[in-house]
Design a protein around this motif. Structure first.
Motif, PDB file in Angstrom:
ATOM      1  N   VAL A 134       0.768  -1.099   0.256  1.00 25.03           N
ATOM      2  CA  VAL A 134      -0.003  -0.102  -0.182  1.00 25.03           C
ATOM      3  C   VAL A 134       0.884   1.322   0.015  1.00 25.03           C
ATOM      4  O   VAL A 134       2.026   1.316   0.404  1.00 25.03           O
ATOM      5  N   GLU A 135       0.342   2.431  -0.136  1.00 22.19           N
ATOM      6  CA  GLU A 135       0.850   3.643  -0.300  1.00 22.19           C
ATOM      7  C   GLU A 135      -0.137   4.821   0.487  1.00 22.19           C
ATOM      8  O   GLU A 135      -1.151   4.388   0.676  1.00 22.19           O
ATOM      9  N   PRO A 136       0.329   5.770   1.109  1.00 24.31           N
ATOM     10  CA  PRO A 136      -0.467   6.723   1.860  1.00 24.31           C
ATOM     11  C   PRO A 136      -1.682   7.025   0.713  1.00 24.31           C
ATOM     12  O   PRO A 136      -1.725   7.127  -0.452  1.00 24.31           O
ATOM     13  N   GLY A 137      -3.002   6.936   1.390  1.00 27.86           N
ATOM     14  CA  GLY A 137      -4.036   7.286   0.517  1.00 27.86           C
ATOM     15  C   GLY A 137      -4.944   6.157   0.198  1.00 27.86           C
ATOM     16  O   GLY A 137      -6.134   6.051  -0.409  1.00 27.86           O
ATOM     17  N   THR A 138      -4.316   4.719   0.171  1.00 27.84           N
ATOM     18  CA  THR A 138      -4.883   3.596  -0.239  1.00 27.84           C
ATOM     19  C   THR A 138      -6.057   2.907   0.968  1.00 27.84           C
ATOM     20  O   THR A 138      -5.808   3.378   1.845  1.00 27.84           O
ATOM     21  N   ALA A 139      -7.161   2.887   0.235  1.00 24.05           N
ATOM     22  CA  ALA A 139      -8.094   2.396   0.916  1.00 24.05           C
ATOM     23  C   ALA A 139      -8.028   1.039   1.450  1.00 24.05           C
ATOM     24  O   ALA A 139      -7.692   0.200   0.520  1.00 24.05           O
ATOM     25  N   VAL A 140      -8.176   0.685   2.714  1.00 22.88           N
ATOM     26  CA  VAL A 140      -8.029  -0.789   3.040  1.00 22.88           C
ATOM     27  C   VAL A 140      -9.187  -1.287   3.758  1.00 22.88           C
ATOM     28  O   VAL A 140     -10.215  -0.617   4.304  1.00 22.88           O
ATOM     29  N   ALA A 141      -9.509  -2.542   3.472  1.00 21.08           N
ATOM     30  CA  ALA A 141     -10.432  -3.280   4.083  1.00 21.08           C
ATOM     31  C   ALA A 141     -10.133  -4.349   5.385  1.00 21.08           C
ATOM     32  O   ALA A 141      -8.834  -4.700   5.070  1.00 21.08           O
TER      33      ALA A 141
END
Length: 76
Positions: free
Chosen positions: A22-29
């Motif tokens: 991931v990187e900053p700003g990535t939406a995660v569940a």
């Protein structure tokens, strides 16, 4: 104004960072892998427990992390 809630995803053991997914700003569940670690020739996916948005990534591929080191911060 409500305070931001941040979840810190930490290393559970000494390991090498194989990759950062991931990187900053990535939406995660819940259940999403954010970092892939390697320890004793085993790949260990590090997953998030709560939905949110990645606020900061504190490691890079090739880093060696210690138990308790913060890998990723997730804004809930």
């Amino acid at each position: 104004m409500p305070r931001e809630q941040v979840s810190e995803i930490v290393a559970e053991m000494v390991a090498n960072v194989m990759s950062v997914v991931v990187e900053p700003g990535t939406a995660v569940a819940p259940g999403d892998t954010v970092v892939l670690l390697e320890s004793m020739k085993m790949e260990i996916p590090v997953v998030v427990e709560h939905a949110g948005t990645v606020r900061a990534v504190k490691v890079a591929a090739g880093d060696v992390v210690q138990e308790g080191d913060v890998l990723v911060e997730v804004l809930l």
